[in-house]
Motif scaffolding. Structure first.
Motif, PDB file in Angstrom:
ATOM      1  N   SER A 100       0.811  -1.213   0.000  1.00 44.93           N
ATOM      2  CA  SER A 100       0.000   0.000   0.000  1.00 44.93           C
ATOM      3  C   SER A 100       0.850   1.271   0.000  1.00 44.93           C
ATOM      4  N   ALA A 160      -1.031  15.548  -0.018  1.00 45.79           N
ATOM      5  CA  ALA A 160      -0.881  14.131   0.319  1.00 45.79           C
ATOM      6  C   ALA A 160      -2.117  13.418  -0.186  1.00 45.79           C
ATOM      7  N   GLY A 161      -2.081  12.093  -0.154  1.00 44.33           N
ATOM      8  CA  GLY A 161      -3.255  11.335  -0.578  1.00 44.33           C
ATOM      9  C   GLY A 161      -4.456  11.671   0.285  1.00 44.33           C
ATOM     10  N   ALA A 162      -4.269  11.666   1.592  1.00 44.39           N
ATOM     11  CA  ALA A 162      -5.384  11.929   2.498  1.00 44.39           C
ATOM     12  C   ALA A 162      -5.929  13.341   2.277  1.00 44.39           C
ATOM     13  N   GLU A 165      -8.130  13.226  -0.655  1.00 46.02           N
ATOM     14  CA  GLU A 165      -9.462  12.706  -0.297  1.00 46.02           C
ATOM     15  C   GLU A 165     -10.316  13.852   0.245  1.00 46.02           C
ATOM     16  N   HIS A 195      -8.650   1.910   3.335  1.00 46.88           N
ATOM     17  CA  HIS A 195      -7.560   2.551   4.076  1.00 46.88           C
ATOM     18  C   HIS A 195      -8.212   3.453   5.123  1.00 46.88           C
ATOM     19  N   THR A 197      -7.746   6.293   6.119  1.00 49.32           N
ATOM     20  CA  THR A 197      -7.967   7.701   5.780  1.00 49.32           C
ATOM     21  C   THR A 197      -9.337   7.910   5.143  1.00 49.32           C
ATOM     22  N   THR A 239     -11.495   1.842  -3.313  1.00 46.95           N
ATOM     23  CA  THR A 239     -10.091   1.829  -3.735  1.00 46.95           C
ATOM     24  C   THR A 239      -9.947   0.816  -4.868  1.00 46.95           C
ATOM     25  N   ASP A 268     -10.288   5.947  -4.381  1.00 41.57           N
ATOM     26  CA  ASP A 268      -8.977   6.127  -3.757  1.00 41.57           C
ATOM     27  C   ASP A 268      -7.965   5.603  -4.774  1.00 41.57           C
ATOM     28  N   ALA A 270      -4.671   5.687  -4.708  1.00 42.76           N
ATOM     29  CA  ALA A 270      -3.301   5.500  -4.224  1.00 42.76           C
ATOM     30  C   ALA A 270      -2.603   4.360  -4.967  1.00 42.76           C
ATOM     31  N   ASN A 292      -1.470   9.720  -5.712  1.00 41.11           N
ATOM     32  CA  ASN A 292      -0.315  10.005  -4.867  1.00 41.11           C
ATOM     33  C   ASN A 292       0.902  10.107  -5.775  1.00 41.11           C
ATOM     34  N   HIS A 294       3.708  10.801  -4.933  1.00 42.99           N
ATOM     35  CA  HIS A 294       4.824  10.190  -4.206  1.00 42.99           C
ATOM     36  C   HIS A 294       4.747   8.666  -4.199  1.00 42.99           C
ATOM     37  N   LYS A 295       3.717   8.073  -4.740  1.00 39.23           N
ATOM     38  CA  LYS A 295       3.714   6.618  -4.904  1.00 39.23           C
ATOM     39  C   LYS A 295       3.879   6.291  -6.385  1.00 39.23           C
TER      40      LYS A 295
HETATM   41  C1  PLP Z   1      -1.102   5.774   0.941  1.00 45.86           C
HETATM   42  C2  PLP Z   1      -2.564   5.608   0.863  1.00 45.86           C
HETATM   43  C3  PLP Z   1      -3.431   6.652   1.238  1.00 45.86           C
HETATM   44  C4  PLP Z   1      -2.974   7.951   1.871  1.00 45.86           C
HETATM   45  O1  PLP Z   1      -1.999   8.645   1.176  1.00 45.86           O
HETATM   46  P1  PLP Z   1      -1.013   9.673   1.948  1.00 45.86           P
HETATM   47  O2  PLP Z   1      -0.272  10.354   0.870  1.00 45.86           O
HETATM   48  O3  PLP Z   1      -0.174   8.843   2.842  1.00 45.86           O
HETATM   49  O4  PLP Z   1      -1.901  10.604   2.726  1.00 45.86           O
HETATM   50  C5  PLP Z   1      -4.791   6.455   1.077  1.00 45.86           C
HETATM   51  N1  PLP Z   1      -5.267   5.290   0.598  1.00 45.86           N
HETATM   52  C6  PLP Z   1      -4.461   4.265   0.251  1.00 45.86           C
HETATM   53  C7  PLP Z   1      -5.057   2.995  -0.303  1.00 45.86           C
HETATM   54  C8  PLP Z   1      -3.086   4.386   0.379  1.00 45.86           C
HETATM   55  O5  PLP Z   1      -2.283   3.373   0.055  1.00 45.86           O
END
Ligand code: PLP
Length: 516
Positions: A100, A160-162, A165, A195, A197, A239, A268, A270, A292, A294-295
């Motif tokens: 994740s 950030a991902g959250a 959201e 997740h 979040t 997700t 989601d 991510a 994200n 960063h991912k």
């Molecule tokens: C990483 C992740 C998030 C949150 O992302 P952040 O950048 O850490 O806030 C939300 N949902 C899933 C499925 C993730 O893997």
């Protein structure tokens, strides 16, 4: 041991209890006290002239005690920070199989681009005429994000991902408000496997969460969504691929059902790293999705930031996007700063994480469309290679079928051994591996979620698989005792997690300085 109790060359087993050293260092792994325990408050590392005497103008409010800052010489200060930096296990040091989290290599070309003075040394309050290149870069990145996701708009500010959201659900709330349904549509649907979040964000925006169960096959069936839908539902948060590493098979029908019921589909995103170049979420019926950077696009995850979580929006949510955003007038770029029309307003001070934007665009352009597609394919292939390499010896919650970018095991294989997934994770630390994600997703007992990403070579995957197999074989042979003490080679051994949770020490209190 020989009879003097000294280790001999034939002693290959590690000593059970780690022996203490005089310095507390362990070989070249050096202990590092806090800087306040390190330095001497009565000295300074620089050679300053005595200040001239002057008449105080503080009217009796002068400090009476010293401020207590640690004084260190330049080499001492340098060593302190270098040693701290060496305590951080990183993707640059080895495989980081956290499911994740998508810990992938950040190509150094990204860093070279981000350090160009035209990107690195600009200020968000500079006149826009002096940062045309930076605005163009944001616009170009936004274009490719919409192109890859098949969507109509993108909000770049979330950090950030959250945070993405939050942005997406604020746009959904604004859209529902605009329809005059704010008082009736108060529910957000989210599966049990979401997740953390997701429900947290929904609650923060003022919605209540209605949980929908995943089926025995690990995915959400359209029937379960239909059963939970009603005139009180504002949105679903789903997700895809989900947190079990599986593609949501019914996603198109789910999107249709939610839309028919008057709700919005928040995805989601991510895990977009499993889809980029292969499928476009907009085509699947998604209304809003964070990406994200960063991912999926390799920019580093800092310690809680910097990250970047742009949110792509469908045509029906686009009018509610936040400000600021970049607009192009003939050949000039400008930032639209004032919220007008239906925009829900502003959620951050400036327009986003510039350094992350540069890195993400650099990753995209250096890969090209074929390269991005291959990165997705390799990420999925690597996860399935690990799955195939471990399937006969570990246990899988949803049967032995292909996964997407991450592979999920459960802890049935540990039944009757007296061990838990925590013991396995600690044993992997002794072998030099950062542990996989444990105990997430919550729907699977003793979950072990592994995400290798496309970064790992065949040799690296083979060593990881061989190591986990060796751990499992040791357990099968009944050699379980040693696991309870793992990690035994780390500078810190097994922590008393119960005590840490029950009696947390949250403040540093001064001890006697170590030196001086
Ligand atoms: C990483 C992740 C998030 C949150 O992302 P952040 O950048 O850490 O806030 C939300 N949902 C899933 C499925 C993730 O893997």
């Amino acid at each position: 041991m020989n009879n003097q109790g000294r280790p001999t060359a034939t002693d290959t087993a590690p000593p059970r209890a780690a022996k203490k050293t005089f310095t507390t260092n362990r070989a070249l792994q050096l202990e590092e006290p806090l800087i306040f325990e390190h330095g001497r408050p009565d000295v300074t590392g620089v050679d300053l002239d005595e200040p001239e005497t002057f008449a105080s103008r503080l009217g009796g409010l002068e400090r009476e005690e010293t401020i207590g800052l640690p004084g260190l010489s330049e080499p001492e200060a340098l060593r302190h920070y270098v040693r701290l930096s060496q305590k951080n296990y990183s993707i640059d040091a080895g495989i980081y199989p956290l499911g994740s989290c998508t810990m992938k290599h950040n190509p150094r070309i990204n860093e070279a681009m981000a350090r160009l003075p035209g990107f690195a040394d600009i200020h968000p309050l500079q006149p826009q005429s002096t940062v045309q290149g930076a605005l163009e870069l944001i616009d170009t990145l936004a274009h490719w994000l919409m192109e890859m996701t098949g969507t109509h708009a993108v909000a770049m500010p979330p950090k950030a991902g959250a945070h993405g959201e939050l942005c997406g659900l604020m746009a959904i709330r604004a859209a529902i408000d605009a329809r005059g349904e704010a008082s009736t549509r108060k529910i957000v649907l989210a599966p049990d496997s979401a997740h953390g979040t997701n429900p947290a964000t929904a609650a923060m925006v003022g919605f209540s969460v209605r949980s929908i169960p995943a089926g025995a096959d690990g995915v959400v069936a359209v029937e379960s969504v239909r059963a939970a839908l009603g005139p009180d539902v504002a949105a679903i948060m789903l997700t895809n691929p989900n947190t079990c590493g599986l593609f949501e098979r019914d996603i198109v029908q789910i999107a249709e059902a939610v839309r028919e019921a008057g709700g919005y589909f928040y995805c989601d995103g991510a895990n977009f790293n499993a889809l980029m170049g292969k499928a476009r979420p907009g085509d699947l019926g998604v209304d809003a999705m964070h990406i994200n950077l960063h991912k999926t696009f390799s920019t580093p995850h800092g310690g809680g930031g910097p990250g970047a979580g742009p949110v792509v929006l469908s045509e029906r949510l686009a009018p509610f996007a936040p400000v600021p955003f970049v607009v192009r007038n003939n050949d000039a770029y400008a930032l639209r700063e004032q919220a007008s029309g239906q925009s829900f307003g502003r959620m951050t001070a400036f327009h986003g994480q510039m350094g992350m934007f540069v890195r993400a665009l650099s990753f995209m352009l250096s890969h090209g469309s074929d390269g991005l597609r291959q990165a997705s394919e390799d990420a999925v292939l690597n996860a399935n290679y690990i799955r195939a390499g471990l399937a006969d010896i570990l246990s899988s919650p949803f049967g032995d079928r292909p996964c997407m970018h991450e592979v999920l095991f459960d802890d049935k294989w540990l039944d009757g051994t007296g061990l838990t997934m925590l013991d396995i994770a600690k044993a992997l630390i002794d072998e030099g591996f950062h542990p996989m994600t444990m105990y997430f997703p919550l729907v699977v007992h003793g979950a072990m979620l592994i995400e290798p990403t496309e970064s790992e070579s065949l040799a690296s995957l083979n060593l990881f698989i061989a190591t986990v197999r060796d751990v499992a074989f040791r357990i099968q042979r009944g050699e379980t005792e040693a696991f309870h003490a793992a990690p035994i080679f780390a500078p810190r051994q097994r922590l008393d997690e119960t005590r840490a949770a029950r009696n947390p020490v949250l403040r540093w209190t001064a001890r006697k300085p170590i030196r001086g």
